[in-house]
Structure formats: C-alpha cells, structure tokens
Design an enzyme around this catalytic site. Structure first.
Site, short mmCIF file in Angstrom:
data_model
loop_
_atom_site.label_atom_id
_atom_site.label_comp_id
_atom_site.label_asym_id
_atom_site.label_seq_id
_atom_site.Cartn_x
_atom_site.Cartn_y
_atom_site.Cartn_z
N GLY A 438 1.54 -4.19 -7.75
CA GLY A 438 2.55 -5.18 -7.17
C GLY A 438 1.82 -5.91 -6.21
N GLY A 443 0.02 -10.85 -0.68
CA GLY A 443 -1.62 -9.81 -1.79
C GLY A 443 -0.95 -9.44 -2.44
N LYS A 458 -4.78 -3.19 -0.84
CA LYS A 458 -3.82 -4.08 -0.47
C LYS A 458 -5.01 -5.54 -0.57
CE LYS A 458 -0.46 -6.40 1.75
NZ LYS A 458 0.37 -6.52 2.45
N ASP A 554 8.51 -6.17 9.33
CA ASP A 554 9.35 -6.42 7.99
C ASP A 554 9.69 -5.13 7.38
OD1 ASP A 554 9.96 -8.26 6.14
OD2 ASP A 554 7.65 -7.98 5.33
#
Length: 754
Positions: A438, A443, A458, A554
């Site tokens: 993903g 990133g 990540k 977020d």
C-alpha cells in the site's frame, strides 16, 4: 550545353546535402544544448541546460529564457520576458524569480477585490510554486486576503488578516502612514500578516475583503507570494511604499510523465545519474527530474555532466589519509597511528618496539602481494564502510542519540524499538517492489518478516527535517500506546534520510475498501456499528486515557484497518500530535485529508481533540451512506456532510442512506445520523467529546440487542426529526454553515489518499 545544365543541378544537390548535414548536427547538439554558440550566462546568472536562450539550446518549451542585454547589468527572464529570473538550480530543480507584488486598491465602491498570481508563468508549464520555501505575505491593514485555487476559485489554501493600528491606538489615522507591529521580527497581524502555503500549484487566486464597512476607508494593500525574509523591528513606523517585488522559489519538472519503471529516462543523459518523480507536499506532480547518483554532483541532463565528488577536499570528511575513488573515498589513519580517522583527533599514535618494526618489515612484502590479491574485497569493504558512515550520519541527524536517551530514562520502552536498517532490508528483501502492500502521496508501506513476526514498514517519499525533536518525542509516546483498537508501533529505523516506522501487520485491509466494494452489498450494519464503536473507543483512549493526550489528525476510513475478525485498528499516526495535559490545543501547520478535515482547524490552524471528533463524524456519515467524502457532490454542489445534514432536516434521510442499511436497521439510524451531525458541527465547542460519542454508541448497541429484528425500511419525516434532541432550524442552519466551510477546503480527488 547539356553538360553545363548538369553543373547547377549538382551544385544544388550539394547545397541541399550540406544544409541537411548542418541541420542534423544542430539537432544532435541541440538535444543537450552543447553548441558553443549557446548563451550560458546572462549578467551574473548562469544558464545551465535544460534551460537556454537560443532555439536548440534548451530542452523544450517552457525552458526558453530571454536575456535583456539593454539592462545594466543584463537581466534574465522566463519565456517572453515578463518574469525575472534570479537564480537557477539544477540539483534542486528550482528557479528563483522576482515575484511582483499584487496590489489591491479599494476605492470605497467595492469591498472585495480579486487578483491572480502566476499569470506571467508559461501556461504549458513546467513550473509550480515550491511548497517548502514560500508563504503568503500581506502589507497593509484592514483586510483579509484568501489564497485560493480550483476551477471556480473555491478552494482556500490559506488566509491572512491584518488590522490597523488605529484600532488599538485610537481613531486618528493618516492615509500615508501606519504602524507595523512585529513579534520576534515576524508580522504580527497589525499592518502586515503572513501564512505558510501548504500546497504547490502553478497559479493562485487572491481574494481580498475589507474588514471594515466604512466607504471612506480606502486602503492600498500589497500582496506577495515570497520566500524572502520580510522582518520588522518592533513597533516600526512604516511610511514608505511597500517593495514592488520580492523573490519567490519555483520548482520545475522535465517531461510530462513519471519515471519509466524499468528504463532510464531519456533526459538523464549523464552517466551516474538517475530519474526521480516530482513530489511536493505529498502531491505528485505529473513530471520527473534527474539527479546525480550518490558521490557525484553536476548536471545530469548533459553527457558527462555528473562529476565525481572529491570527498578528500571537503572539510570534515577525513582527518587521516584520504584516497578518492569514483563515487566514494577511503579514509584511514596514517602509518604509526590507529583509531577512527573520520573524527578529529580520532587517530592515536601507536607505541611499537624495534622488534615489532623488524617483524613488520619482514612480512611487509608478503602483505603487499596479499593486498593486491584482495583488492576487490577491499573495494567492497570501502563501499560498506561508506554506507555505514551514511547510516551513522542519518541516525545522528534524526536525533537517534535523543531517542536512546529517552529510552534509557523510561524503563517501559524497549531498546529493541531502535531497529537497524540491515534488519529491515533483510525483512523486505532489500525493499523489493513485490513486498509493497500500500501507500499514497506521503509514502510506501512494505510487508516484511522481522524477528519471526509479520510487520508493516512505512517508508516515506519526502524529506522534512523540521521538528525532528518533536517527532522523536511523539515516537516515544506512541510506542507506549497499548489499546486493542490501535495499531501497535513496534519501532523505527533512523539510519535513512527519513525515519522508517515499523507497525504490527493487519491482514484484512481497510474499512474504506470494505465499504466501497462494487455491488449493492457491503459490510452488514451490525459490523459497521461495532467498528464505529471500536474506533470511538480508540480515539477516546488517545484523547483522555493515554499518558499524554494524542490527537490523531487524520481519521478517515482508509486509516482504519480490519484484522481477520474484522476488529477495527486505528492506524497511520504520521500526522499525529500530542498535547500537554495543561493545554487545550496547539497551533500547527494544517494536515489531514480533504473531505474529513475539520473546517475550524483548517481556517485557524488551532488543533484540538474536537478536530478528531469532526473526522469521526464524517466516517459515520460514510458508513451510513457508502459515499466517498472527497468525491461526493450533490446536484446543488453540496459536499457529503452538508447534504446529509440538509436531508436530515428535510425528513428525506432515506434518499441518501445505503439501501443495505435501510433493510437491516431496527430504528437506530436516526440516532446515529443525529450523532454524526453533532460530531460535524462547524464550531468545535458544540461537538461532543469522543468519550461522550463512545458512551452514546455503547448505549445504542445495547438497546439494539433488546429490539426484535424488523427489516421494514424506515422513512424519517420532519416530525420525527423535530421530536428528537436537535431542532429542524438548528440542523438547517448547521447545513448552511457546513456548505460554506466545505466549499472553502474541497480539493480535487486526485489529491486524496486512500
């Protein structure tokens, strides 16, 4: 006669061939602008390729420049000569320009003004504003200036308000004088104001509005988009005209597509160069740039342009004997010393006896032959040593020593939280593309096996060196978060330019992908409500039960992961902030995802826990409707939240609720819809806390278990809504306010991260 006629024909053919050959040479050399006739300097400004003045000396349209030799000294301009160039940087892919002020003159008849910035730039590109250096600056008073983009100028990226000193000092004011007050050398809002520009675009629209309705008040306001420092001494009396122009920094791209997947970009013509996609503030601009490889510098756009960096000539690189190699170097302590030659005073004199010297001379010849045989191994070791030094440098730049100190002071944090880069390379097969699971504008996420555990790693695309200390402190706090509905942060790696974060791996995708599958059916309503309660529990824990209150900043459906049993896990704390217990909020650079972003936070920059409440309310609406907040627009142009609130007030809620939800619900939809409306109120103080939201959902689910299933679809009219705990008038007013604020911050869907 016939022979005479042949001669002109041969001459004509020879001239044509000669002309063709010259044209071919021009075309061949023009590809890199390497002709000796190309102008490569205008006054004191260098003009590197891909830029140029003459045809054939620049890469493509947009990179052509004009050198005005009539000026003294000569001045350089973009394109046809309206935007002055101050400096061109190929390594940074930037152009610094002289950005003229945009003047807003209010004549008493109009209380608003509309102007455009960027009209002098080439329409076909390749320029856009650099997001890391520029800001909006307003010099004047009594106005509010909005920075906007979009096809209808309806997306507000920033706002700046200045007031007049006469408000604070009395009514006496002269038209040609005003006080400009500052705070630590920066504009305070009295006489001038400034705000950062978060997103980069080629063109911006400036909307100015008078703060005072007095028609006799006709201020002249100068507006800049600039990277220049514009400081004032405290309480300076400003009597002169504002500058006509200040400098601004533009970025540029080459080509109109991203880098080829399995080939070198044709523009990167130098050996030891590479192509990279253009990224700015997490937004990928359609284009690419070239850069020299590590250990090289210069111009990657021309053959042989990337030159080896002689590290031995750089100060502070080596304090011993230095040997330079292509792309790297070797540093070792001088004969008779030992230690670390990379630090000052690191080489220590050895104490060797005469007998030792004799033995050393005896074996020296044999060792020399051995060194020759081991030359490939030595080169490999040199490369490994250089990589090790780079990792150590990045570790120190990312405040790894601070993190170690914090770990030593807190026994609850494991030393294993600091993970070596080699472990992550091993876990991901050297970050192989096949391990990517993903990612988005900020990133890429890799799946890997670390210490016999499956993890998610990540890796950020952008480099932001600001607030590293705060990042480390937040990292320590997040490592202590232990909640079943929060993705566990396992550790980090600080040996790269941007820290890598390691999380537990959650296997069943995101709530976003489960909601927005193709077809009429998605997650059952019971699952959606349980997931909503689990997310509310996680946010309530972060806000009020963690050792230091944490605001996620977020919350959206794509940041809610689901495990094998569809248990919710709140993820992606890259934008999170912690707030001291004695604080009610902090002022930050606005971050989040359009569609879920709290309008009050967006407009003021003031972050509180109620910003997460708003985003959670949007997720509730998304669960009930299966509509995407960042895409949805009603027939009247309303966003999802404002349209949902309007339909609730009109008693037409069933026209937007997901049909599957209507079939499965037992009368609880109205309560959930009202809760979502409360969470998305325009004023933060009118919203409930996440603890109150959690308790409301818990009570609702307990009550749902007691109710016999009834699959008859419900229709909610105005009387039902009126009799609930919020009035029609309040809901209608709230919908109007929501629409106004949503229009201000709605961005194009290409910038959403899902």
């Amino acid at each position: 006669m016939a022979g005479a006629a042949v001669v002109p024909s041969l001459l004509l053919l020879l001239l044509l061939l000669t002309a063709f050959g010259v044209a071919a040479v021009v075309a061949a050399t023009g590809m890199t602008g390497s002709r000796s006739s190309c102008t490569r300097r205008c006054g004191n400004i260098s003009i590197p390729y891909p830029f140029g003045v003459e045809p054939g000396c620049y890469h493509a349209a947009g990179f052509n420049l004009t050198c005005n030799q009539l000026e003294n000294p000569p001045k350089l301009f973009l394109g046809d000569g309206t935007v002055q160039v101050i400096k061109i940087s190929v390594p940074k892919a930037t152009v610094r320009i002289n950005s003229s002020s945009v003047n807003l003159t209010f004549d008493g008849r109009n209380t608003t003004m509309h102007r455009k910035w960027g009209s002098g730039l080439p329409r076909s590109g390749p320029y856009f504003l650099s997001d890391m250096r520029n800001r909006l600056l307003v010099v004047g008073c009594g106005v509010q200036v909005d920075l906007r983009v979009g096809t209808r100028d309806n997306i507000v990226l920033g706002s700046c308000t200045t007031v007049c000193s006469s408000i604070l000092q009395g009514p006496s004011r002269s038209n040609d004088t005003m006080y400009v007050a500052s705070f630590n050398g920066n504009c305070s809002g009295i006489g001038c104001c400034e705000t950062d520009i978060a997103l980069s675009f080629p063109v911006y629209h400036l909307h100015g509005s008078l703060l005072y309705g007095n028609q006799d008040f006709n201020p002249e306001v100068s507006v800049y988009i600039t990277d220049a420092a514009f400081n004032y001494v405290k309480e300076v009396l400003y009597t002169e005209k504002a500058p006509e122009a200040l400098t601004a920094t533009l970025k540029w791209v080459i080509g109109n597509s991203t880098c080829p997947a399995n080939a070198t970009a044709p523009e990167c013509r130098s050996a030891n160069s590479a192509c990279r996609d253009s990224i700015s503030s997490g937004i990928q601009h359609l284009g690419r740039v070239c850069s020299c490889s590590d250990g090289y510098h210069g111009n990657p756009y021309i053959p042989g342009g990337c030159k080896d960096i002689n590290e031995c000539k750089l100060p502070g690189m080596c304090y011993g004997t230095c040997l330079n190699f292509p792309g790297t170097f070797q540093c070792q302590c001088p004969d008779g010393t030992y230690g670390n030659p990379l630090i000052k005073g690191g080489c220590i004199i050895m104490k060797i006896s005469i007998k030792g010297i004799t033995i050393g001379l005896g074996v020296g010849g044999g060792l020399g032959l051995l060194v020759v045989a081991l030359a490939p191994f030595i080169r490999r070791k040199i490369k490994i040593q250089k990589m090790k030094r780079m990792r150590e440098m990045h570790f120190n730049q990312n405040d790894g020593l601070l993190l170690r100190q914090l770990i030593s002071q807190n026994a609850n944090i494991s030393e294993r939280m600091i993970i070596a880069l080699r472990e992550l390379e091993k876990a991901t097969n050297n970050f192989d593309k096949g391990c990517v699971i993903g990612g988005g504008g900020h990133g890429v996420v890799f799946k890997g096996n670390l210490y016999l555990n499956v993890v998610a790693i990540k890796k950020s695309k952008i480099v932001v060196q600001r607030e590293i200390n705060e990042f480390i402190n937040e990292l320590v706090i997040l490592s202590q978060v232990n909640h079943r509905n929060v993705v566990k942060l396992l550790g980090c790696c600080l040996e790269t330019k941007v820290p890598l974060l390691v999380y537990e791996f959650i296997s069943n995708g995101t709530l976003y992908h489960h909601l927005h599958v193709k077809g009429p059916t998605s997650l059952p309503l019971d699952y959606r409500l349980r997931i909503a309660l689990e997310v509310a529990r996680a946010l309530s824990y972060l806000h009020s039960a963690a050792s230091m209150p944490i605001i996620h900043r977020d919350i959206k459906s794509s940041n809610i992961l689901l495990d094998d049993s569809l248990t919710a896990k709140v993820s992606d704390f890259g934008a999170s902030r912690y707030i001291a217990i004695d604080q009610t909020g902090v002022t930050t650079t606005v971050q989040g995802t359009i569609g879920y972003l709290d309008p009050m936070y967006y407009n003021t920059g003031r972050l509180t826990d109620k910003s997460d409440v708003f985003s959670f309310g949007v997720v509730l609406v998304e669960m009930l409707t299966r509509k995407k907040p960042f895409f949805y627009r009603s027939d009247n142009g309303d966003g999802l939240v404002s349209h949902f609130t309007s339909l609730l007030a009109e008693g037409k809620l069933d026209s937007i609720i997901d049909s599957q939800v209507m079939e499965e619900e037992d009368g609880e939809i109205l309560e959930i819809a009202m809760l979502a409306t409360l969470c998305t109120k325009s004023k933060g103080e009118d919203r409930p806390t996440m603890r109150e939201v959690e308790m409301t959902l818990e009570n609702l689910l307990v009550k749902k278990k007691r109710v016999t299933c009834n699959t008859t679809p419900k229709r909610y009219d105005q009387n039902q809504t009126r009799n609930h705990y919020i009035s029609i008038e309040r809901v209608t007013n709230e919908a109007s306010r929501q629409y106004t604020m949503e229009v201000e911050i709605l961005l194009s869907a290409i910038y959403q991260q899902s």
